[in-house]
Design a protein around this motif. Structure first.
Motif, PDB file in Angstrom:
ATOM      1  N   TYR A 186       0.842  -1.193   0.000  1.00 41.02           N
ATOM      2  CA  TYR A 186       0.000   0.000   0.000  1.00 41.02           C
ATOM      3  C   TYR A 186       0.879   1.246   0.000  1.00 41.02           C
ATOM      4  O   TYR A 186       1.961   1.244   0.587  1.00 41.02           O
ATOM      5  CB  TYR A 186      -0.962  -0.016   1.198  1.00 41.02           C
ATOM      6  CG  TYR A 186      -2.014  -1.081   1.008  1.00 41.02           C
ATOM      7  CD1 TYR A 186      -3.227  -0.791   0.405  1.00 41.02           C
ATOM      8  CD2 TYR A 186      -1.749  -2.407   1.361  1.00 41.02           C
ATOM      9  CE1 TYR A 186      -4.158  -1.780   0.164  1.00 41.02           C
ATOM     10  CE2 TYR A 186      -2.684  -3.404   1.129  1.00 41.02           C
ATOM     11  CZ  TYR A 186      -3.891  -3.077   0.524  1.00 41.02           C
ATOM     12  OH  TYR A 186      -4.808  -4.064   0.275  1.00 41.02           O
ATOM     13  N   ALA A 187       0.405   2.274  -0.690  1.00 41.39           N
ATOM     14  CA  ALA A 187       1.178   3.512  -0.813  1.00 41.39           C
ATOM     15  C   ALA A 187       0.282   4.698  -0.518  1.00 41.39           C
ATOM     16  O   ALA A 187      -0.943   4.627  -0.649  1.00 41.39           O
ATOM     17  CB  ALA A 187       1.777   3.639  -2.218  1.00 41.39           C
ATOM     18  N   ILE A 188       0.904   5.792  -0.120  1.00 42.16           N
ATOM     19  CA  ILE A 188       0.186   7.041   0.118  1.00 42.16           C
ATOM     20  C   ILE A 188       0.510   7.989  -1.021  1.00 42.16           C
ATOM     21  O   ILE A 188       1.675   8.268  -1.298  1.00 42.16           O
ATOM     22  CB  ILE A 188       0.586   7.650   1.479  1.00 42.16           C
ATOM     23  CG1 ILE A 188       0.054   6.766   2.608  1.00 42.16           C
ATOM     24  CG2 ILE A 188       0.061   9.072   1.619  1.00 42.16           C
ATOM     25  CD1 ILE A 188       0.468   7.204   3.992  1.00 42.16           C
ATOM     26  N   MET A 189      -0.537   8.475  -1.704  1.00 43.28           N
ATOM     27  CA  MET A 189      -0.361   9.360  -2.844  1.00 43.28           C
ATOM     28  C   MET A 189      -1.328  10.535  -2.730  1.00 43.28           C
ATOM     29  O   MET A 189      -2.346  10.457  -2.038  1.00 43.28           O
ATOM     30  CB  MET A 189      -0.606   8.601  -4.157  1.00 43.28           C
ATOM     31  CG  MET A 189       0.346   7.444  -4.399  1.00 43.28           C
ATOM     32  SD  MET A 189      -0.010   6.552  -5.935  1.00 43.28           S
ATOM     33  CE  MET A 189       0.528   7.750  -7.163  1.00 43.28           C
ATOM     34  N   SER A 190      -0.996  11.619  -3.428  1.00 48.01           N
ATOM     35  CA  SER A 190      -1.838  12.810  -3.442  1.00 48.01           C
ATOM     36  C   SER A 190      -2.076  13.259  -4.868  1.00 48.01           C
ATOM     37  O   SER A 190      -1.239  13.045  -5.749  1.00 48.01           O
ATOM     38  CB  SER A 190      -1.172  13.953  -2.655  1.00 48.01           C
ATOM     39  OG  SER A 190      -1.008  13.615  -1.293  1.00 48.01           O
ATOM     40  N   GLY A 191      -3.222  13.895  -5.102  1.00 50.24           N
ATOM     41  CA  GLY A 191      -3.541  14.430  -6.418  1.00 50.24           C
ATOM     42  C   GLY A 191      -5.034  14.383  -6.661  1.00 50.24           C
ATOM     43  O   GLY A 191      -5.771  13.676  -5.946  1.00 50.24           O
ATOM     44  N   THR A 192      -5.503  15.122  -7.658  1.00 51.11           N
ATOM     45  CA  THR A 192      -6.908  14.955  -8.024  1.00 51.11           C
ATOM     46  C   THR A 192      -7.136  13.550  -8.577  1.00 51.11           C
ATOM     47  O   THR A 192      -8.271  13.083  -8.628  1.00 51.11           O
ATOM     48  CB  THR A 192      -7.346  16.015  -9.055  1.00 51.11           C
ATOM     49  OG1 THR A 192      -6.464  15.990 -10.182  1.00 51.11           O
ATOM     50  CG2 THR A 192      -7.333  17.412  -8.436  1.00 51.11           C
ATOM     51  N   SER A 193      -6.057  12.875  -8.977  1.00 49.19           N
ATOM     52  CA  SER A 193      -6.151  11.454  -9.353  1.00 49.19           C
ATOM     53  C   SER A 193      -6.705  10.620  -8.219  1.00 49.19           C
ATOM     54  O   SER A 193      -7.411   9.631  -8.440  1.00 49.19           O
ATOM     55  CB  SER A 193      -4.768  10.912  -9.723  1.00 49.19           C
ATOM     56  OG  SER A 193      -4.374  11.313 -10.994  1.00 49.19           O
ATOM     57  N   MET A 194      -6.371  10.990  -6.972  1.00 46.68           N
ATOM     58  CA  MET A 194      -6.828  10.246  -5.811  1.00 46.68           C
ATOM     59  C   MET A 194      -8.244  10.663  -5.402  1.00 46.68           C
ATOM     60  O   MET A 194      -9.008   9.866  -4.857  1.00 46.68           O
ATOM     61  CB  MET A 194      -5.887  10.475  -4.614  1.00 46.68           C
ATOM     62  CG  MET A 194      -4.546   9.755  -4.669  1.00 46.68           C
ATOM     63  SD  MET A 194      -3.476  10.247  -6.047  1.00 46.68           S
ATOM     64  CE  MET A 194      -3.513   8.757  -7.040  1.00 46.68           C
ATOM     65  N   ALA A 195      -8.604  11.928  -5.692  1.00 42.92           N
ATOM     66  CA  ALA A 195      -9.953  12.408  -5.379  1.00 42.92           C
ATOM     67  C   ALA A 195     -10.988  11.798  -6.314  1.00 42.92           C
ATOM     68  O   ALA A 195     -12.083  11.413  -5.888  1.00 42.92           O
ATOM     69  CB  ALA A 195      -9.986  13.935  -5.479  1.00 42.92           C
ATOM     70  N   CYS A 196     -10.644  11.691  -7.587  1.00 42.07           N
ATOM     71  CA  CYS A 196     -11.569  11.172  -8.593  1.00 42.07           C
ATOM     72  C   CYS A 196     -12.155   9.806  -8.223  1.00 42.07           C
ATOM     73  O   CYS A 196     -13.380   9.632  -8.230  1.00 42.07           O
ATOM     74  CB  CYS A 196     -10.872  11.122  -9.950  1.00 42.07           C
ATOM     75  SG  CYS A 196     -11.753  10.221 -11.237  1.00 42.07           S
ATOM     76  N   PRO A 197     -11.348   8.794  -7.873  1.00 41.72           N
ATOM     77  CA  PRO A 197     -11.939   7.479  -7.585  1.00 41.72           C
ATOM     78  C   PRO A 197     -12.783   7.449  -6.310  1.00 41.72           C
ATOM     79  O   PRO A 197     -13.616   6.545  -6.151  1.00 41.72           O
ATOM     80  CB  PRO A 197     -10.724   6.555  -7.477  1.00 41.72           C
ATOM     81  CG  PRO A 197      -9.571   7.450  -7.178  1.00 41.72           C
ATOM     82  CD  PRO A 197      -9.868   8.739  -7.877  1.00 41.72           C
TER      83      PRO A 197
END
Length: 772
Positions: free
Chosen positions: A553-564
């Protein structure tokens, strides 16, 4: 090297040699012809005839059918009518003039927009599912199908386990095209896996890592598991964000369509992915990528694959959710702004990973990191600017300042804390690896002025932290004032319950949409900062890296993460309210959103200023309310076609888009009259009246209007009372806005409209720009 890896390497080398030879004089183009006249039950013969017609159309320009067959590498025969071909500019220009062609678009590269979140959205509390949680109403999204167009999937992740799941729905037409040859096993949870790379192989063959759907980057696995991953207990990233990893619709089926390679997604591959997902039977399509910048104007709509592919998906009843982009905090940066998609901005959750810098003058600074190594709390270390340790060959382009690998003089940085500047197209963790390889003891990653207060936590390979621009200015002042600047970096920790959450992520792209200012974009905000989700375990056979760590598991940020996050909520609504259209689901999400943080104050930017609808759209998503919104603003495909007529598209254009089923009205309504849940007047001159229509999706009831007019605007609603006798009943109303002459020139101003029966509160943002 394994036989598989050797095969891939040889294949790529051959392609690189051959494709570059052709690339010198030809490019990829998509020739778009509109929609197919036949329906979803078309026969194999229908698809074959469509392909043959594409060969004949291109033959009419090239003069040879065999040349046409050789040039076409995708024939879109399901819902999109058109083909992708490798052509020179002259042929493409001639094709664009052909009477049967709607548009010809040159292939361009789109970019990827790169546990606690569901708790924070009130779907659970301390790990326990709440009685009114949408999860219960929707049976956790059971049997809804989420398609993810992204960089593939890591199928072995526990997030995609099918333990206890029923057989795959019979309506599913998809498959796992590479499951045997390249080991991407599908099951009752992960029911589809396909790759599309023909355009990328022609445009940038070095970016393609093989003919497979397996995710070698992690982005696709992260986004897909966020939207529909199973509950996985004891998930963490090296001990941080420890808890149960959850997808939004954990009982949904998921399918991966790999259209992105090495962070880029080619036009023709993206369209092929859309067409396949719609044909296979997806209910929701999640898209966490897009253009670097907004489209030049609305006439460019059908030169952009997400806009075009999502329109065809919407026509077929498939909801499309897209990321807004990562070009904030500047206005007019939002992408994926078509009115038929749900566009998602990124907000924070109430969890941080703070650590502390202690300076030699006893001052303290707060940083952010996911690195827990200790620099011995009782000792201070010398601090040096990376620019002061530049090797001779790294002075240009700020390579040393940005801590590029191999650009730091080990004799100057050994045993010291190195201050690196954020940015320079060098991944943040790689900067720390550069410092470590040069013998540095730690790293401070300093924001530039453009980054402001936007800090992100990263799993660094050495004691490290990121600081805001204001803290960076203070740090530089201290270093300039001391002959021997010293510092220490404490281990980071997980902090929950952070106040003034959510706030808007600084990187999240903002409205208004310069392409389409008549529709408020983004539509909604959702958690997109420091999100824990599944990740790839791939190790390249040629990888040379100082970071050998791996985590499931990884922690990521971005609107890429908001979209799903929103894709998962849409899947839940599809399960709970299968009769709703994509527009009705978007309306339910928007009109039930919150615009306050966890202190009851208005949502703010990360710098503390009050945020506006251009940052968060209708507000931060509140899934439990969305399942019972009371009323919805619905939009049909014909409404979207009428909107396009208002934009200037002709009956001829719209006839092709609708397969001959639609013609523009003699006098199209104003674009502001699209029945959207938000109300926007981008150029108010004196007075304007807008029309809207609400449909009852609950019990009978009486709804009364209340509103707060934007500053300097007189606003009225007529009628102010709507009485609904039964479910499905529709009522129209008008909103009139008028400018106050003494308060002109203030730019965009913001208000709201609320319809309520005392139980439901149907909220719409109101945005007006008064010109005179």
């Amino acid at each position: 090297m394994s036989g598989q890896a050797l095969f891939l390497t040889v294949a790529l080398l051959v392609c690189a040699a051959e494709c570059r030879l052709v690339q010198a004089w030809k490019k990829s183009y998509v020739v778009y012809l509109g929609a197919h006249a036949y329906g979803p039950d078309a026969s194999v013969e229908d698809h074959a005839r469509a392909t043959e017609s594409h060969y004949e159309l291109l033959r009419s320009v090239l003069g040879s059918k065999q040349m046409a067959k050789d040039a076409i590498f995708y024939s879109y025969t399901r819902n999109i009518n058109g083909f992708a071909a490798y052509l020179d500019h002259e042929i493409a220009t001639r094709m664009a003039r052909h009477p049967e062609v709607v548009t010809v678009m040159e292939s361009k590269m789109l970019k990827l927009h790169t546990t606690r979140s569901w708790d924070f959205m009130d779907m659970e509390r301390d790990g326990h599912i709440l009685p009114d949680s949408i999860w219960k109403h929707a049976k956790f999204g059971q049997n809804v199908i989420i398609a993810n167009l992204d960089s593939g999937v890591w199928p072995e992740s526990h997030s995609f386990s099918d333990e206890g799941m029923d057989e795959v729905p019979k309506r599913w037409k998809g498959s796992c095209s590479d499951s045997v040859k390249y080991g991407v096993p599908c099951n009752k949870k992960l029911i589809g896996a396909k790759f599309f790379n023909r355009d990328m192989l022609l445009s940038n063959p070095a970016a393609v890592d093989g003919n497979w759907t397996r995710d070698t980057e992690g982005h696709g696995t992260h986004t897909l598991s966020t939207a529909g991953g199973r509950f996985v207990p004891r998930a963490s990233l090296f001990g941080y964000a420890n808890g149960t990893a959850k997808g939004g619709a954990p009982r949904a089926r998921v399918a991966a369509y790999k259209v992105c390679w090495s962070g880029e997604c080619a036009t023709a591959d993206v369209l092929a992915g859309f067409e396949s997902a719609v044909h296979d039977g997806a209910d929701v399509i999640s898209v966490s990528f897009g253009q670097d910048a907004p489209l030049a104007d609305a006439n460019s709509f059908f030169h952009e694959p997400v806009t075009l592919g999502s329109l065809h998906a919407t026509i077929h009843g498939v909801a499309v959710v897209c990321s807004a982009g990562n070009s904030g905090p500047f206005e007019d940066t939002v992408v994926n702004a078509a009115p038929w998609v749900t566009t998602v901005a990124a907000s924070t959750v109430d969890r941080d990973f703070p650590n502390q810098i202690t300076l030699g003058n006893s001052a303290h600074m707060k940083g952010m990191s996911l690195e827990s190594s200790d620099l011995h709390s009782d000792k201070l270390f010398p601090v040096i600017n990376a620019s002061s340790a530049a090797l001779p060959n790294c002075t240009a382009n700020n390579l040393a300042t940005n801590c590029a690998m191999g650009c730091l003089d080990s004799g100057k940085v050994k045993g010291k804390i190195v201050v690196c500047v954020r940015g320079g197209d060098i991944p943040r963790v790689m900067k720390g690896m550069a410092v470590l390889s040069a013998g540095g003891a730690g790293m401070i990653l300093a924001n530039g002025e453009m980054d402001g207060d936007d800090v992100e936590a990263d799993p660094h390979v050495l004691p490290a932290t990121m600081i805001t621009y204001s803290e960076a200015v203070s740090l530089y002042k201290y270093m300039a004032s001391s002959s021997e600047p010293m510092a220490n970096i404490s281990p980071s920790k997980t902090e929950l319950g952070v106040k003034n959450s959510p706030s808007m992520a600084a990187f999240s792209s903002r409205g208004p949409s310069g392409t389409l200012p008549f529709v408020l974009k983004p539509d909604i905000a959702a958690p997109g900062v420091d999100i824990l989700a599944a990740f790839t375990q791939y190790v390249s056979p040629t990888e040379v890296s100082a970071d050998k760590r791996r985590s499931e598991y990884a922690i990521m940020s971005g609107t890429s993460m908001a979209c799903p996050h929103v894709s998962g909520v849409v899947a839940l609504l599809k399960a709970a309210r299968p009769e709703w259209s994509p527009a009705a689901m978007r309306s339910a999400i928007m009109t039930t959103a919150r615009t306050q943080d966890n202190t009851g104050a208005p949502m703010r930017e990360q710098d503390g200023k009050e945020a506006t609808a251009f940052a968060y759209g209708a507000g931060n998503v509140h899934p439990n309310r969305a399942v019972d919104p009371g009323l919805v603003y619905d939009i049909t495909p014909n409404d979207y076609f009428t909107f396009l007529c208002s934009l200037g598209f002709t009956t001829k254009d719209l006839s092709r888009l609708s397969a001959g089923k639609f013609a523009c009205p003699a006098k199209p309504p104003p674009m502001e009259d699209l029945n959207y849940p938000s109300i926007v007047v981008p150029a108010l001159r004196h007075t304007m009246t807008l029309k809207r229509k609400l449909r009852n999706v609950g019990q009978s009831g009486t709804y009364r209007a209340s509103w707060r007019a934007p500053f300097g605007i007189n606003m009225t609603v007529d009628p102010t009372v709507l009485v609904f006798q039964k479910a499905g009943e529709e009522k129209e109303f008008n909103v009139t806005v008028a400018s106050q002459k003494d308060k002109l020139g203030r730019g965009y101003v913001f208000g709201k409209l609320v319809w309520s029966d005392g139980i439901h509160y149907v909220r719409s943002p109101v945005v007006v720009n008064a010109l005179d």
